[in-house]
Design a protein around this motif. Structure first.
Motif, PDB file in Angstrom:
ATOM      1  N   GLN A  22       0.840  -1.213   0.000  1.00  0.00           N
ATOM      2  CA  GLN A  22       0.000   0.000   0.000  1.00  0.00           C
ATOM      3  C   GLN A  22       0.866   1.250   0.000  1.00  0.00           C
ATOM      4  N   ALA A  23       1.919   1.235   0.798  1.00  0.00           N
ATOM      5  CA  ALA A  23       2.810   2.398   0.877  1.00  0.00           C
ATOM      6  C   ALA A  23       3.454   2.660  -0.488  1.00  0.00           C
ATOM      7  N   ILE A  24       3.886   1.596  -1.151  1.00  0.00           N
ATOM      8  CA  ILE A  24       4.519   1.745  -2.466  1.00  0.00           C
ATOM      9  C   ILE A  24       3.501   2.188  -3.511  1.00  0.00           C
ATOM     10  N   ASP A  25       2.290   1.645  -3.446  1.00  0.00           N
ATOM     11  CA  ASP A  25       1.237   2.074  -4.378  1.00  0.00           C
ATOM     12  C   ASP A  25       0.911   3.552  -4.183  1.00  0.00           C
ATOM     13  N   GLN A  26       0.874   3.963  -2.933  1.00  0.00           N
ATOM     14  CA  GLN A  26       0.559   5.360  -2.615  1.00  0.00           C
ATOM     15  C   GLN A  26       1.689   6.290  -3.039  1.00  0.00           C
ATOM     16  N   ASP A  27       2.927   5.837  -2.858  1.00  0.00           N
ATOM     17  CA  ASP A  27       4.097   6.649  -3.201  1.00  0.00           C
ATOM     18  C   ASP A  27       5.138   5.741  -3.858  1.00  0.00           C
ATOM     19  N   PRO A  28       5.103   5.628  -5.184  1.00  0.00           N
ATOM     20  CA  PRO A  28       6.037   4.737  -5.880  1.00  0.00           C
ATOM     21  C   PRO A  28       7.511   5.058  -5.633  1.00  0.00           C
ATOM     22  N   SER A  29       7.805   6.253  -5.168  1.00  0.00           N
ATOM     23  CA  SER A  29       9.191   6.613  -4.874  1.00  0.00           C
ATOM     24  C   SER A  29       9.581   6.267  -3.437  1.00  0.00           C
ATOM     25  N   CYS A  30       8.735   5.552  -2.729  1.00  0.00           N
ATOM     26  CA  CYS A  30       8.981   5.187  -1.326  1.00  0.00           C
ATOM     27  C   CYS A  30      10.019   4.061  -1.269  1.00  0.00           C
ATOM     28  N   LEU A  31      11.279   4.447  -1.214  1.00  0.00           N
ATOM     29  CA  LEU A  31      12.359   3.468  -1.218  1.00  0.00           C
ATOM     30  C   LEU A  31      12.392   2.643   0.062  1.00  0.00           C
ATOM     31  N   GLU A  32      12.042   3.247   1.166  1.00  0.00           N
ATOM     32  CA  GLU A  32      12.036   2.502   2.429  1.00  0.00           C
ATOM     33  C   GLU A  32      11.008   1.370   2.376  1.00  0.00           C
ATOM     34  N   GLY A  33       9.840   1.665   1.838  1.00  0.00           N
ATOM     35  CA  GLY A  33       8.814   0.628   1.707  1.00  0.00           C
ATOM     36  C   GLY A  33       9.258  -0.485   0.779  1.00  0.00           C
ATOM     37  N   ALA A  80      12.352 -10.447  -4.531  1.00  0.00           N
ATOM     38  CA  ALA A  80      13.246  -9.626  -3.706  1.00  0.00           C
ATOM     39  C   ALA A  80      14.303  -8.949  -4.564  1.00  0.00           C
ATOM     40  N   VAL A  81      14.897  -9.699  -5.492  1.00  0.00           N
ATOM     41  CA  VAL A  81      15.909  -9.132  -6.386  1.00  0.00           C
ATOM     42  C   VAL A  81      15.331  -7.960  -7.165  1.00  0.00           C
ATOM     43  N   GLY A  82      14.131  -8.117  -7.672  1.00  0.00           N
ATOM     44  CA  GLY A  82      13.492  -7.032  -8.421  1.00  0.00           C
ATOM     45  C   GLY A  82      13.315  -5.776  -7.585  1.00  0.00           C
ATOM     46  N   HIS A  83      12.906  -5.947  -6.343  1.00  0.00           N
ATOM     47  CA  HIS A  83      12.724  -4.786  -5.469  1.00  0.00           C
ATOM     48  C   HIS A  83      14.061  -4.132  -5.128  1.00  0.00           C
ATOM     49  N   TYR A  84      15.070  -4.944  -4.833  1.00  0.00           N
ATOM     50  CA  TYR A  84      16.390  -4.375  -4.550  1.00  0.00           C
ATOM     51  C   TYR A  84      16.921  -3.615  -5.762  1.00  0.00           C
ATOM     52  N   GLN A  85      16.708  -4.168  -6.947  1.00  0.00           N
ATOM     53  CA  GLN A  85      17.177  -3.485  -8.162  1.00  0.00           C
ATOM     54  C   GLN A  85      16.478  -2.144  -8.339  1.00  0.00           C
ATOM     55  N   ARG A  86      15.197  -2.085  -8.029  1.00  0.00           N
ATOM     56  CA  ARG A  86      14.472  -0.813  -8.141  1.00  0.00           C
ATOM     57  C   ARG A  86      14.999   0.210  -7.151  1.00  0.00           C
ATOM     58  N   VAL A  87      15.336  -0.231  -5.946  1.00  0.00           N
ATOM     59  CA  VAL A  87      15.920   0.684  -4.958  1.00  0.00           C
ATOM     60  C   VAL A  87      17.248   1.214  -5.484  1.00  0.00           C
ATOM     61  N   ILE A  88      18.082   0.323  -6.002  1.00  0.00           N
ATOM     62  CA  ILE A  88      19.399   0.716  -6.502  1.00  0.00           C
ATOM     63  C   ILE A  88      19.291   1.671  -7.681  1.00  0.00           C
ATOM     64  N   GLU A  89      18.303   1.449  -8.563  1.00  0.00           N
ATOM     65  CA  GLU A  89      18.102   2.368  -9.687  1.00  0.00           C
ATOM     66  C   GLU A  89      17.817   3.779  -9.208  1.00  0.00           C
ATOM     67  N   SER A  90      17.054   3.887  -8.135  1.00  0.00           N
ATOM     68  CA  SER A  90      16.680   5.200  -7.608  1.00  0.00           C
ATOM     69  C   SER A  90      17.722   5.785  -6.668  1.00  0.00           C
ATOM     70  N   LYS A  91      18.486   4.910  -6.041  1.00  0.00           N
ATOM     71  CA  LYS A  91      19.470   5.364  -5.052  1.00  0.00           C
ATOM     72  C   LYS A  91      20.753   4.542  -5.231  1.00  0.00           C
ATOM     73  N   PRO A  92      21.532   4.860  -6.263  1.00  0.00           N
ATOM     74  CA  PRO A  92      22.691   4.037  -6.602  1.00  0.00           C
ATOM     75  C   PRO A  92      23.810   4.038  -5.560  1.00  0.00           C
ATOM     76  N   ASP A  93      23.737   4.888  -4.575  1.00  0.00           N
ATOM     77  CA  ASP A  93      24.772   4.902  -3.541  1.00  0.00           C
ATOM     78  C   ASP A  93      24.363   4.122  -2.279  1.00  0.00           C
ATOM     79  N   ASP A  94      23.288   3.350  -2.363  1.00  0.00           N
ATOM     80  CA  ASP A  94      22.783   2.593  -1.214  1.00  0.00           C
ATOM     81  C   ASP A  94      23.500   1.249  -1.112  1.00  0.00           C
ATOM     82  N   ALA A  95      24.598   1.232  -0.371  1.00  0.00           N
ATOM     83  CA  ALA A  95      25.438   0.031  -0.256  1.00  0.00           C
ATOM     84  C   ALA A  95      24.682  -1.154   0.324  1.00  0.00           C
ATOM     85  N   SER A  96      23.783  -0.910   1.253  1.00  0.00           N
ATOM     86  CA  SER A  96      23.073  -2.033   1.873  1.00  0.00           C
ATOM     87  C   SER A  96      22.200  -2.767   0.859  1.00  0.00           C
TER      88      SER A  96
END
Length: 89
Positions: A29-40, A57-73
């Motif tokens: 729901q959080a992601i649907d409401q705000d697609p840029s919600c990287l924490e969600g 899980a891999v798909g979600h991690y890849q989306r986070v990395i696309e939006s925040k390429p400096d996120d080492a975790s």
């Protein structure tokens, strides 16, 4: 309507209570409401990973990395998921 921050807090409460299904629903729901919600997306990825749904899980991690390429975790978690997938084969 709850804010994204409120939804994430609710999701964490469900996760802590062991209700993974409800936590996942809230994170989605959080992601649907705000697609840029990287924490969600990160929380959803971790939840999928712990449930063995590694492709998702891999798909979600890849989306986070696309939006925040400096996120080492996220890179670390992505690598772990990919290694887990290879070990399944």
């Amino acid at each position: 309507m709850a804010t994204t921050t409120e939804l994430l807090a609710q999701g964490r409460q469900f996760l802590q209570a062991g209700d993974l299904r409800q936590a996942e629903s809230i994170y989605r729901q959080a992601i649907d409401q705000d697609p840029s919600c990287l924490e969600g997306r990160q929380l959803l990825a971790t939840l999928c990973q712990t449930q063995g749904r590694l492709d998702e899980a891999v798909g979600h991690y890849q989306r986070v990395i696309e939006s925040k390429p400096d996120d080492a975790s996220s890179y670390n978690s992505l690598g772990i998921c990919q290694a887990m997938r290879q070990n399944r084969e």
